[in-house]
Each structure stands twice: as C-alpha cells, then as structure tokens.
Design an enzyme around this catalytic site. Sequence first.
Site, PDB file in Angstrom:
ATOM      1  N   SER A 267     -35.766   9.732 -56.610  1.00 56.63           N
ATOM      2  CA  SER A 267     -35.902   8.557 -56.147  1.00 56.63           C
ATOM      3  C   SER A 267     -36.784   8.536 -54.848  1.00 56.63           C
ATOM      4  O   SER A 267     -37.068   7.308 -54.237  1.00 56.63           O
ATOM      5  CB  SER A 267     -34.597   7.991 -55.824  1.00 56.63           C
ATOM      6  OG  SER A 267     -33.949   8.988 -54.849  1.00 56.63           O
ATOM      7  N   CYS A 268     -36.889   9.527 -54.247  1.00 61.26           N
ATOM      8  CA  CYS A 268     -37.458   9.519 -52.710  1.00 61.26           C
ATOM      9  C   CYS A 268     -38.845  10.164 -52.720  1.00 61.26           C
ATOM     10  O   CYS A 268     -39.524   9.269 -52.188  1.00 61.26           O
ATOM     11  CB  CYS A 268     -36.691  10.515 -51.770  1.00 61.26           C
ATOM     12  SG  CYS A 268     -34.839   9.715 -51.640  1.00 61.26           S
ATOM     13  N   PHE A 269     -39.303  11.058 -53.159  1.00 57.32           N
ATOM     14  CA  PHE A 269     -40.479  11.672 -53.039  1.00 57.32           C
ATOM     15  C   PHE A 269     -41.431  10.711 -53.206  1.00 57.32           C
ATOM     16  O   PHE A 269     -42.333  10.370 -52.562  1.00 57.32           O
ATOM     17  CB  PHE A 269     -40.849  13.026 -53.593  1.00 57.32           C
ATOM     18  CG  PHE A 269     -40.385  14.060 -52.931  1.00 57.32           C
ATOM     19  CD1 PHE A 269     -39.431  13.923 -51.748  1.00 57.32           C
ATOM     20  CD2 PHE A 269     -40.530  15.506 -53.149  1.00 57.32           C
ATOM     21  CE1 PHE A 269     -39.098  15.237 -50.991  1.00 57.32           C
ATOM     22  CE2 PHE A 269     -40.104  16.426 -52.464  1.00 57.32           C
ATOM     23  CZ  PHE A 269     -39.263  16.397 -51.534  1.00 57.32           C
TER      24      PHE A 269
END
Length: 426
Positions: A267-269
């Site tokens: 979900s982040c990078f």
Amino acid sequence: MGVLMNISVIGAGYVGLVNAACFAKLGHQVICVDVDKEKVDKINQSISPIYEKDLEEIIKKYKKNIYATTSYKEAVEKSDITFICVGTPSKKNGDIDLLFVDQATKEIAIYLKNKKSFHSVVVKSTVVPGTTQNHVLPLLEEITQKKAGVDFGVGMNPEFLREGAAVYDFLHPDRIVYGYYDDHTKKLLSLLYSDFSCPIVETSLTVAEMIKYASNCFLATKISFINEIGNLCKRLGIDSYEVAEGIGLDDRIGRAFLDSGIGWGGSCFGKDVNALIAFAKEIKEPCNIIQSVVQVNEQQPLRLISVLKKHIPLLKGKIIGVLGLSFKPNTDDIRDSRSIILVKNLFEENAQVKVYDPKAMNHFKKLFSDIIYCDNAKDVLDADAVIIATAWDEFKKLDYKGKIVIDGRRLLEAKKTAKIYEGVCW
Ligand code: NAD
C-alpha cells in the site's frame, strides 16, 4: 516506566490499529475511531479486522485498555492526544489524496473547539512535505477558531512499520521520528516514547514528513536497482544473490533490500513514490531517479511472464498456477501486489489461472472472480506450470516433483524437487 496517557487514534487500519493495540499493551488508555462500523464492532469483540501477527492476541489481552467507536466526540473529549492514521491514497495523476485526512481533521476540530484542556493533534498518515504545517494546522485553526501552539498542539509522527511484522516493528523500532509545532506537543511525544531505547529524531513538521518519503523512496530505489542488476546477471548466467552478498558487505550499502525478484508492491511504496514524483512536478523539480524506479518496478513482473514463455511459448489454454497473492508474506494485504499484474497478464495470454494464498484470497476474489481459488497450495501444483509470486514459508515445503516452476521470490527449496526451475533474475 513512561507516563501513561489517554490516546485516541483515528483510522483503525494497519497503522492505526497496530499503534492503538501496542499503546494499549504499553498501559495507555486508547480509543480507536473508524468510520467503518463493522471494524469498530469487531475490535470491541476483540477480533482484529486485519491479519497482522500477534495483533488479535494483544487486542484480546489488553481489552481493558482499548475500545473502538465511530464517535469523534468521545475520542477527542476523553483523550489528550489524537493520532490521525487514515489512508492517504493516490489520485489518478499520482497526487496524494487528502480527502480522509481532511475529513478526520474537520471532525477532530469540531470537538476541539469546545475542549477546555490542551489537546494535541498528531498526523501519522504519510503526507507530502508541508501538509501538516500548511494544510492540517490552518484547517484546525479555522474550524476551532483557536490558535495552534497556544490553545492546541500539532505534531507529525511518521510511521515506518512493515506490514507482516507491524507489531514487532512498533515495539522494536530502528528510530522514532516526530516533528512538533509547539513545546507542549514535543513534551507529550517525548513522554509517550520515553521507554523506547532507539534513537529519537525531534524535528520540524515538514522534516518529519520528508524523512518518511525519502525513506520509502530510497528503499524502493534499492529494490529496483538490484532488480536491474539481477536482470543483467541473468543475461550473464550469474547469480544476482551472490552479487548482492558481495555488495551488501559494504557498510555504506548494507545487504537489506537487495533481494532481486518481481518487484515491490503494497500500500505504501507505489503511492508514496508517485506522490513524491507528483509533488516534485508541482514545484518544478526533476525526479529522474525516482521515476525510473517506478518504471523498472512495473516491468519486473513481465520478465517473469517472459521466463515462463521460454518453457511454454503458447500460454493460451494452459493452466498456470500462482502461489501467493499478498504483496509479501505474513499479511493479507494485496494492494499493488505483483500477483495482480501477473494474473492480468496471464489473462491477456488466454491462460487459465489457479491460485492459492494462505491469507489473501478473500481480498483477491473482489478483483478476480473468474479464476480458480484452491483450498491449499498443493492443489495449485496440478497446473502446467507454477509461478511463485509471494515467499510464504509454506511454499518452501511443497513437493514440486515433475513441475515447471518459475520463481519470482527465490524459494530455492523448489529447485530441489522441480522438473524445471527458473528464477526471474537468477
Ligand atoms: P488503511 O486503509 O489500512 O486504514 C485506514 C483506516 O482509516 C480504515 O480503517 C478506514 O476505514 C479509516 N478511515 C477512513 N476515513 C476515516 C475517517 N474520516 N475517520 C475515521 N476513520 C477513517 O490504511 P493504513 O495502511 O493503515 O495507512 C494509513 C496511513 O499510514 C497512510 O497514510 C499510509 O501511507 C501510512 N503508512 C502505512 C503503512 C503500512 O504498512 N500500511 C506504513 C507506514 C505508513
């Protein structure tokens, strides 16, 4: 023993719930707020709405210290510090979408307005540099008609936990970073984290935000870099992991994040890297390295399909098994998972797809209804070829006898039994 506090956490997702549960474990009184009533009910029944190692056990064990509600009023009135942990997704153009942060900020502000005692609002969601100072803080001032730093406090405390090891990471951080606007919030945060023995970085709101983005962009860069080196290694017939060992011994480089494969997901990078690119564009600064990092990452799963086609040139009508759907092991999170790209590409080649994942199948079913979901990993092996897309431990123990295995995650155990084994970049 640090000072025990009354804490509220807005957004009971991966970050919010893990923080809430761990703060409860440390003895604080914690109220979680979420708009999702189902999540709230589950937490109050001591059931974790997400899978994260040890999380449910903590919620159960420390249930006297934690409860959930949909009421901001209750949360703001009954706590001294509120952490905003809502999602910050990407818009279509890559820009960060602050919709949830805005909603949360406005709701907090409504009840902060009438609160007599000092209260600090700390942004934990990942937000682009300048957001807390130039966006959240003025919004709070506007709605409360109060002055930040005088009537209420503002902080920014980025989160670095890894999904799959989130509880461990909260309890054993490499470092804690927080930015503060006012001394009261600085004091609150320093007391809150006083029992942690790791280095603590106290800084401005904007530096704290930039540290988070720079960290994620650097880690994503390391992975795309080693994948590019891995692709070269494969052409040369050499093992990229031997090369990684050799590079990693250099203290300036380090061995972590040098495992070549089919790229990063989660979900982040993706969203953070794209948000920084969009932010840089807005302020007219080139971001050449970070842009290439994304390009390499998008290409990497397609390399695995090319390797597969070396062994099965025409995929049409063939059954291809995919082991692993979550973006990494020990989580049920499939956001930006490389398996999504792989399955889409297999469809484009008119292959039939059968899959298994120990935790993530329900999420995947929402995206792909017309693939075969197997009850166990062994059933996936009954395919013309098998792709290893996530490095779940249980895939190491399978018997791949007679199978064509294309490995995106370096499970060398598969090589021992497979008829044909090939890695994506080794
Ligand atoms: P998530 O989607 O798992 O959880 C967000 C939660 O917020 C959901 O439960 C949602 O229902 C709730 N929510 C949305 N709007 C709300 C509102 N107005 N009021 C109350 N609740 C609301 O997100 P996440 O993965 O926990 O990420 C949260 C933030 O932390 C993001 O900015 C992310 O970039 C950052 N972060 C995530 C990770 C990670 O590994 N997941 C790591 C570091 C930082």
